[in-house]
Design a protein around this motif. Structure first.
Motif, mmCIF file in Angstrom:
data_model
loop_
_atom_site.group_PDB
_atom_site.id
_atom_site.type_symbol
_atom_site.label_atom_id
_atom_site.label_comp_id
_atom_site.label_asym_id
_atom_site.label_seq_id
_atom_site.Cartn_x
_atom_site.Cartn_y
_atom_site.Cartn_z
ATOM 1 N N SER A 158 0.751 -1.103 0.140
ATOM 2 C CA SER A 158 0.088 0.042 0.128
ATOM 3 C C SER A 158 0.809 1.304 0.009
ATOM 4 O O SER A 158 0.345 2.126 -0.417
ATOM 5 N N ILE A 159 2.026 1.451 0.690
ATOM 6 C CA ILE A 159 2.953 2.449 0.626
ATOM 7 C C ILE A 159 3.487 2.504 -0.897
ATOM 8 O O ILE A 159 3.552 3.826 -1.303
ATOM 9 N N ALA A 160 3.982 1.501 -1.318
ATOM 10 C CA ALA A 160 4.464 1.731 -2.965
ATOM 11 C C ALA A 160 3.357 2.256 -3.633
ATOM 12 O O ALA A 160 3.601 2.962 -4.726
ATOM 13 N N ARG A 161 2.097 1.612 -3.601
ATOM 14 C CA ARG A 161 1.015 2.240 -4.515
ATOM 15 C C ARG A 161 0.689 3.763 -4.132
ATOM 16 O O ARG A 161 0.509 4.287 -5.100
ATOM 17 N N ASP A 162 0.619 4.052 -2.915
ATOM 18 C CA ASP A 162 0.559 5.506 -2.738
ATOM 19 C C ASP A 162 1.474 6.384 -3.282
ATOM 20 O O ASP A 162 1.361 7.547 -3.570
ATOM 21 N N PHE A 163 2.774 6.178 -3.130
ATOM 22 C CA PHE A 163 3.874 6.801 -3.823
ATOM 23 C C PHE A 163 4.188 6.665 -5.177
ATOM 24 O O PHE A 163 4.905 7.306 -5.927
ATOM 25 N N GLY A 164 3.557 5.552 -5.887
ATOM 26 C CA GLY A 164 3.776 5.352 -7.267
ATOM 27 C C GLY A 164 5.087 4.747 -7.622
ATOM 28 O O GLY A 164 5.536 5.084 -8.580
ATOM 29 N N ILE A 165 5.545 4.002 -6.656
ATOM 30 C CA ILE A 165 6.996 3.192 -6.839
ATOM 31 C C ILE A 165 6.662 1.727 -6.584
ATOM 32 O O ILE A 165 5.558 1.214 -6.259
ATOM 33 N N SER A 166 7.640 0.841 -6.911
ATOM 34 C CA SER A 166 7.418 -0.515 -6.766
ATOM 35 C C SER A 166 7.820 -0.685 -5.322
ATOM 36 O O SER A 166 8.519 -0.247 -4.688
ATOM 37 N N ARG A 167 7.366 -1.973 -4.847
ATOM 38 C CA ARG A 167 7.720 -2.527 -3.606
ATOM 39 C C ARG A 167 9.266 -2.750 -3.413
ATOM 40 O O ARG A 167 9.762 -2.384 -2.325
ATOM 41 N N GLU A 168 9.905 -3.074 -4.304
ATOM 42 C CA GLU A 168 11.177 -3.268 -4.491
ATOM 43 C C GLU A 168 12.051 -1.887 -4.120
ATOM 44 O O GLU A 168 13.029 -1.835 -3.102
ATOM 45 N N THR A 169 11.520 -0.773 -4.483
ATOM 46 C CA THR A 169 11.848 0.625 -4.288
ATOM 47 C C THR A 169 11.728 1.097 -2.751
ATOM 48 O O THR A 169 12.617 1.565 -2.427
ATOM 49 N N VAL A 170 10.604 0.466 -2.229
ATOM 50 C CA VAL A 170 10.259 0.615 -0.668
ATOM 51 C C VAL A 170 11.424 0.210 -0.039
ATOM 52 O O VAL A 170 11.781 0.750 0.938
ATOM 53 N N TYR A 171 11.670 -1.199 -0.243
ATOM 54 C CA TYR A 171 12.515 -1.799 0.312
ATOM 55 C C TYR A 171 13.975 -1.227 0.162
ATOM 56 O O TYR A 171 14.716 -1.264 1.247
ATOM 57 N N GLN A 172 14.301 -0.841 -0.950
ATOM 58 C CA GLN A 172 15.635 -0.129 -1.047
ATOM 59 C C GLN A 172 15.840 1.368 -0.296
ATOM 60 O O GLN A 172 16.770 1.550 0.458
ATOM 61 N N TYR A 173 14.626 2.051 -0.200
ATOM 62 C CA TYR A 173 14.632 3.172 0.608
ATOM 63 C C TYR A 173 14.715 2.782 2.266
ATOM 64 O O TYR A 173 15.656 3.461 2.882
ATOM 65 N N LEU A 174 14.062 1.690 2.594
ATOM 66 C CA LEU A 174 14.254 1.537 4.055
ATOM 67 C C LEU A 174 15.423 1.027 4.160
ATOM 68 O O LEU A 174 15.974 1.225 5.529
ATOM 69 N N LYS A 175 16.228 -0.010 3.277
ATOM 70 C CA LYS A 175 17.225 -0.390 3.812
ATOM 71 C C LYS A 175 18.396 0.794 3.668
ATOM 72 O O LYS A 175 19.096 0.622 4.705
ATOM 73 N N ALA A 176 18.217 1.725 2.907
ATOM 74 C CA ALA A 176 19.348 2.792 2.922
ATOM 75 C C ALA A 176 19.032 3.712 3.949
ATOM 76 O O ALA A 176 19.891 4.181 4.733
ATOM 77 N N ALA A 177 17.872 3.984 4.557
ATOM 78 C CA ALA A 177 17.775 4.534 5.895
ATOM 79 C C ALA A 177 18.280 3.904 6.907
ATOM 80 O O ALA A 177 18.587 4.641 8.163
#
Length: 51
Positions: free
Chosen positions: A29-48
């Motif tokens: 749902s986070i990915a859908r709201d931001f218009g990005i893929s789930r993998e991108t969500v995981y990449q941002y969380l990993k970087a943070a």
């Protein structure tokens, strides 16, 4: 020199993404709201988490 693709989200959006993930919202749902893929969500969380 090629340095990769520009970031999709601003720093404010990344902070929002992190807070929503910490509150237990689904990554899908986070990915859908931001218009990005789930993998991108995981990449941002990993970087943070590395900082």
């Amino acid at each position: 020199m090629y340095k990769g693709r520009k970031k999709t989200l601003t720093s404010a959006q990344v902070n929002d993404l992190q807070q929503r993930a910490e509150q237990g919202e689904s990554k899908t749902s986070i990915a859908r709201d931001f218009g990005i893929s789930r993998e991108t969500v995981y990449q941002y969380l990993k970087a943070a988490s590395a900082v």
